[in-house]
Design an enzyme around this catalytic site. Sequence first.
Site, PDB file in Angstrom:
ATOM      1  N   HIS A  80      38.001  -1.259  37.472  1.00  0.00           N
ATOM      2  CA  HIS A  80      36.695  -1.373  38.109  1.00  0.00           C
ATOM      3  C   HIS A  80      35.613  -1.029  37.090  1.00  0.00           C
ATOM      4  O   HIS A  80      35.894  -0.557  35.993  1.00  0.00           O
ATOM      5  CB  HIS A  80      36.607  -0.417  39.302  1.00  0.00           C
ATOM      6  CG  HIS A  80      36.693   1.028  38.908  1.00  0.00           C
ATOM      7  ND1 HIS A  80      37.893   1.619  38.542  1.00  0.00           N
ATOM      8  CD2 HIS A  80      35.740   1.992  38.769  1.00  0.00           C
ATOM      9  CE1 HIS A  80      37.673   2.878  38.223  1.00  0.00           C
ATOM     10  NE2 HIS A  80      36.379   3.129  38.339  1.00  0.00           N
ATOM     11  N   ASP A 131      31.716   1.118  37.151  1.00  0.00           N
ATOM     12  CA  ASP A 131      31.136   2.137  38.017  1.00  0.00           C
ATOM     13  C   ASP A 131      29.816   1.741  38.668  1.00  0.00           C
ATOM     14  O   ASP A 131      29.467   2.277  39.713  1.00  0.00           O
ATOM     15  CB  ASP A 131      30.937   3.432  37.223  1.00  0.00           C
ATOM     16  CG  ASP A 131      32.271   4.093  36.887  1.00  0.00           C
ATOM     17  OD1 ASP A 131      33.173   4.024  37.728  1.00  0.00           O
ATOM     18  OD2 ASP A 131      32.390   4.660  35.794  1.00  0.00           O
ATOM     19  N   HIS A 158      37.467  -0.299  33.595  1.00  0.00           N
ATOM     20  CA  HIS A 158      38.440   0.737  33.271  1.00  0.00           C
ATOM     21  C   HIS A 158      39.258   1.099  34.500  1.00  0.00           C
ATOM     22  O   HIS A 158      38.907   0.741  35.626  1.00  0.00           O
ATOM     23  CB  HIS A 158      37.738   1.986  32.724  1.00  0.00           C
ATOM     24  CG  HIS A 158      36.727   2.561  33.671  1.00  0.00           C
ATOM     25  ND1 HIS A 158      35.445   2.058  33.784  1.00  0.00           N
ATOM     26  CD2 HIS A 158      36.791   3.583  34.571  1.00  0.00           C
ATOM     27  CE1 HIS A 158      34.772   2.735  34.694  1.00  0.00           C
ATOM     28  NE2 HIS A 158      35.571   3.671  35.190  1.00  0.00           N
ATOM     29  N   ARG A 217      48.364  14.888  37.717  1.00  0.00           N
ATOM     30  CA  ARG A 217      47.374  14.624  36.662  1.00  0.00           C
ATOM     31  C   ARG A 217      46.002  15.037  37.186  1.00  0.00           C
ATOM     32  O   ARG A 217      45.561  14.555  38.221  1.00  0.00           O
ATOM     33  CB  ARG A 217      47.359  13.138  36.305  1.00  0.00           C
ATOM     34  CG  ARG A 217      46.297  12.702  35.304  1.00  0.00           C
ATOM     35  CD  ARG A 217      46.205  11.176  35.346  1.00  0.00           C
ATOM     36  NE  ARG A 217      45.390  10.612  34.306  1.00  0.00           N
ATOM     37  CZ  ARG A 217      44.080  10.427  34.362  1.00  0.00           C
ATOM     38  NH1 ARG A 217      43.414  10.838  35.445  1.00  0.00           N
ATOM     39  NH2 ARG A 217      43.427   9.862  33.373  1.00  0.00           N
TER      40      ARG A 217
END
Length: 717
Positions: free
Chosen positions: A577, A579, A661, A671
């Site tokens: 996507h 931002d 990204h 994570r």
Amino acid sequence: MRERIWAPLLLLLPLLLPPPLWGGPPDSPRRELELEPGPLQPFDLLYASGAAAYYSGDYRQAVRDLEAALRSHRRLREIRTRCARHCAARHPLAPLGEGPGAELPLFRSLLGRARCYRSCETQRLGGPASRHRVSEDVRSDFQRRVPYNYLQRAYIKLNQLEKAMEAAHTFFVANPEHMEMQQNIENYRATAGVEALQLVDREAKPHLESYSAGVKHYEADDFELAIRHFEQALREYFVEDIECRTLCEGPQRFEEYEYLGYKTGLYEAIADHYMQVLVCQHECVRELATRPGRLSPIENFLPLHYDYLQFAYYRVGEYVKALECAKAYLLCHPDDEDVLDNVDYYESLLDDSIDPASIEAREDLTMFVKRHKLESELIKSAAEGLGFSYTEPNYWIRYGGRQDENRVPSGVNVEGAEVHGLSMGKKLSPKIDRDLREGGPLLYENITFVYNSEQLNGTQRVLLDNVLSEEQCRELHSVATGIMLVGDGYRGKTSPHTPNEKFEGATVLKALKSGYEGRVPLKSARLFYDISEKARRIVESYFMLNSTLYFSYTHMVCRTALSGQQDRRNDLSHPIHADNCLLDPEANECWKEPPAYTFRDYSLIPVLPGTYSLCALLYMNDDFEGGEFIFTEMDAKTVTASIKPKCGRMISFSSGGENPHGVKAVTKGKRCAVALWFTLDPLYRELERIQADEVIAILDQEQQGKHELNINPKDEL
């Protein structure tokens, strides 16, 4: 000025022409292309016709035209290479004389060679060479093997699975991070029951095949066969180098560099053209070093041959050759301590009758590096004298070496690179509507600069290390454990991006509130606030912004792989996507309209480790597996850079369509990261951040004890 540039250029002219075959000819002759009757059809027209047929649903015609385009492209390269070498042999360069008109014999031989080349091309092509000049987009598509993407789809439509697999694999070799193609190949193999070793790369370069075979035999400790294949690979490499340099001698159209902009005379006109040729030839090392299926930096490819050979020759007892190869490797990596130790060790093994100083580096690489350095010096000199801009890449970057422990005598293994970038024919990112500036100060002493935009194959990107200490990473992770809510920021959805992971999050205001209430140490909660402000200042400074950067959202997030749901995963932890716009991969556009956060200007993600982890343990995947942060092209499929998270590492980038990204699947463990979004527009400042600023101000006043407070901080929260 004219003489200063022109004189060395004349001396370099022999280097611009086909050099000798270092190492001798290859052991096996090259496969000849079958001649087709009539004039050679331009490959760009055939390519356009094939693509049009594909989109119209005429898959048989698409296959015919696309296959013809590929044959035409190969034949054109072969004709140009043969004509150049034929004419170079028939018209050798005349030596420079002395006195008036000293350069005329040289120009006469150049003109004779040019006439020969044009005549040869016209005859072999069956028409004028101008018919075969193509746009930069078409050049890029063939370099990236895009026609094979069309072919694999067309062959599937025609139920020709074997040919579809060949086309898909051929495309994938040049685009190893194209996720859709990777899945297609897996599906084809499952359907046909084909092993990986049976897949065919139709564009395989001989030197790469020989190199891969050498590595295979080397890893099997069959050093004699490894030597044979590595030496074969080197001979083929230098043949490919000749062809690459020869193809640079045609018309040049460089959009990235403005060499003169005007012509004031014969010398300047000739120098302008030859500088373009020289830059093209100088960068052949990039084209030849592309290794299929690898994302490691390409510049280390040629020296690796000698790195493998130095140890292989040692293992078969040929110490002189081992020493020659080790010294050759040091021409590119003179500070490699392991190979320097190897040189001392090999010299100690020589017979007393042999003087170690008499053993020199291999002649093939010595001549190659000598020419490369001479070209580099001339380009830099010309850039200053002729007024064009050129940045010399570091062709011998050493991010990693052989992935084995065969170092003599130390046996030290070299870690692989943590950050990988692609540089094979990547198309330019879309233009953005702000000045592209970067490289400002990092403000804090311990921060380590890793990569800039160019090294990350994109626009307005930076990678930094040591933004956080290991102690801070552990403290923040402890905070995350105590304050996070499942689905925070996503209306309580446990798995908002993928059903295979659990998502948890917390804002900076929630952290401060938890600290005040005693659920986590207040000092630790404040650390979340402090490091986000530290990151904001770094980004604002590095990208040299002329206005204040404001927070638009601050979020600590953790992604946990769900047990029992990780087999054969092919999804992402966070889909690709942008931002502040809606990514449209099919149209290669990013639309600035709701619901995208169009006010976001810079995104920043400092990465934290998994549970109880350290830097090295995280990097070695001891606490979570997968989870690499990736940039892609606008197609949301082709990865341009992949970054492994580790404690204190920070990636920052602009938020528009220039930087699509996402996050690869987390397949084991947890994570965690702090995600920050920024805006240049104060109207879109994060409300919770403003409240957090007020709370911090109150806490600071309490700590300083300057005056009594009439307000209860708990009410403010």
